[in-house]
Design an enzyme around this catalytic site. Sequence first.
Site, short mmCIF file in Angstrom:
data_model
loop_
_atom_site.label_atom_id
_atom_site.label_comp_id
_atom_site.label_asym_id
_atom_site.label_seq_id
_atom_site.Cartn_x
_atom_site.Cartn_y
_atom_site.Cartn_z
N ASP A 114 -4.49 34.76 31.84
CA ASP A 114 -3.22 35.31 32.35
C ASP A 114 -3.44 36.47 33.32
O ASP A 114 -2.76 37.50 33.25
CB ASP A 114 -2.33 35.77 31.18
CG ASP A 114 -2.00 34.63 30.23
OD1 ASP A 114 -1.90 33.49 30.70
OD2 ASP A 114 -1.83 34.88 29.03
N MET A 118 -1.01 24.99 26.42
CA MET A 118 -1.36 26.04 25.45
C MET A 118 -2.82 25.98 25.00
O MET A 118 -3.15 26.41 23.89
CB MET A 118 -0.41 25.97 24.25
CG MET A 118 1.06 26.12 24.62
SD MET A 118 1.46 27.60 25.59
CE MET A 118 1.55 28.83 24.28
N ARG A 119 -3.70 25.47 25.83
CA ARG A 119 -5.14 25.54 25.55
C ARG A 119 -5.77 26.56 26.49
O ARG A 119 -5.45 26.59 27.69
CB ARG A 119 -5.83 24.19 25.79
CG ARG A 119 -5.29 23.04 25.00
CD ARG A 119 -5.29 23.26 23.51
NE ARG A 119 -6.62 23.45 22.94
CZ ARG A 119 -6.84 23.88 21.71
NH1 ARG A 119 -5.82 24.23 20.93
NH2 ARG A 119 -8.06 24.00 21.25
N HIS A 152 3.72 32.21 33.01
CA HIS A 152 3.53 32.97 31.77
C HIS A 152 4.83 33.74 31.47
O HIS A 152 5.39 34.37 32.37
CB HIS A 152 2.36 33.96 31.93
CG HIS A 152 2.07 34.70 30.67
ND1 HIS A 152 1.47 34.09 29.59
CD2 HIS A 152 2.32 35.98 30.31
CE1 HIS A 152 1.37 34.98 28.61
NE2 HIS A 152 1.87 36.13 29.02
N GLU A 165 12.55 30.79 34.57
CA GLU A 165 11.27 30.11 34.79
C GLU A 165 11.50 28.86 35.66
O GLU A 165 10.73 28.58 36.58
CB GLU A 165 10.66 29.68 33.45
CG GLU A 165 10.30 30.84 32.54
CD GLU A 165 9.49 30.41 31.32
OE1 GLU A 165 8.68 29.48 31.42
OE2 GLU A 165 9.68 31.02 30.25
N GLY A 201 8.12 20.47 27.93
CA GLY A 201 7.98 20.16 29.35
C GLY A 201 9.18 20.47 30.22
O GLY A 201 9.35 19.86 31.29
N SER A 202 9.99 21.48 29.83
CA SER A 202 11.15 21.77 30.68
C SER A 202 10.72 22.32 32.04
O SER A 202 11.35 22.03 33.07
CB SER A 202 12.13 22.72 29.98
OG SER A 202 11.60 24.02 29.87
N ASN A 203 9.65 23.12 32.08
CA ASN A 203 9.16 23.59 33.38
C ASN A 203 8.59 22.43 34.20
O ASN A 203 8.75 22.39 35.42
CB ASN A 203 8.09 24.67 33.19
CG ASN A 203 8.70 26.04 32.99
OD1 ASN A 203 9.23 26.64 33.91
ND2 ASN A 203 8.67 26.51 31.75
C1 GAR Z 1 7.44 28.37 28.71
O1 GAR Z 1 8.26 29.42 28.28
C2 GAR Z 1 6.18 28.92 29.36
O2 GAR Z 1 6.39 30.10 30.10
C3 GAR Z 1 5.32 29.17 28.16
O3 GAR Z 1 5.55 28.08 27.30
C4 GAR Z 1 6.88 27.59 27.51
C5 GAR Z 1 6.83 26.10 27.76
O4 GAR Z 1 8.10 25.53 27.79
N1 GAR Z 1 3.94 29.27 28.52
C6 GAR Z 1 3.07 30.02 27.86
O5 GAR Z 1 3.34 30.68 26.88
C7 GAR Z 1 1.67 29.99 28.44
N2 GAR Z 1 0.84 30.94 27.80
P1 GAR Z 1 8.34 24.10 28.45
O6 GAR Z 1 7.33 23.15 27.76
O7 GAR Z 1 9.74 23.75 28.09
O8 GAR Z 1 8.09 24.21 29.91
#
Ligand code: GAR
Length: 198
Positions: free
Chosen positions: A146, A91-92, A110, A175, A13-15
Amino acid sequence: MTKRVAILISGGGSNMVALAQSMQGDHPARPVLVLSNDPQAGGLAKARGLGIPTVAIDHKPYGKDRAAFEAALQTALEEARPDIICLAGFMRILTPGFTAQWEGRMLNIHPSLLPKYKGLHTHARALEAGDAEHGCTVHEVTAALDDGPILGQARMKVLPVDTPDTLAARLLPLEHALYPAVLRRFAVGDRTPVMLQG
Ligand code: GAR
């Protein structure tokens, strides 16, 4: 009117944290829900620490019944009444029936320069292709994976020493800059793409 934002996660969940922390002061939006398909997702505790309501809807008991999982998702989202949904490491794969209900209101980040490398293993695929540049994309979510209209991209150079892990690690701060910048615009109806260079 302040926009209500729900953030969907599957992992650390960093984003989500970057988005939530950006929604302060004169920002036109506020986080109202963090939802995960994985009850163990590290991001859920981070969201609670930020004072954001959380919900976990484990996809596993639903097995192959995506419609039932998405019905549960829909119920939780309708209770939170979001104006905007941000997928942030969710990721679903969502079915066209679900994405249609939120089209024009759902964003995704993405880790590639779309339209390159839809799906998984984006960092390895960029390296295998010998790309000089890599990056990330925020786009509107449509029925195709995507694939929706691009709202922003952040680019960086690929270094000779890069591995998939170093690329992922160097991309993450980009990101965290890109997604809040796009959301701030999107929340006031501005779809002009945000272009960043790392
Ligand atoms: C991020 O790098 C995001 O771009 C990617 O998962 C990571 C989640 O990191 N998303 C995908 O691959 C979507 N298909 P986070 O949980 O630290 O935000």
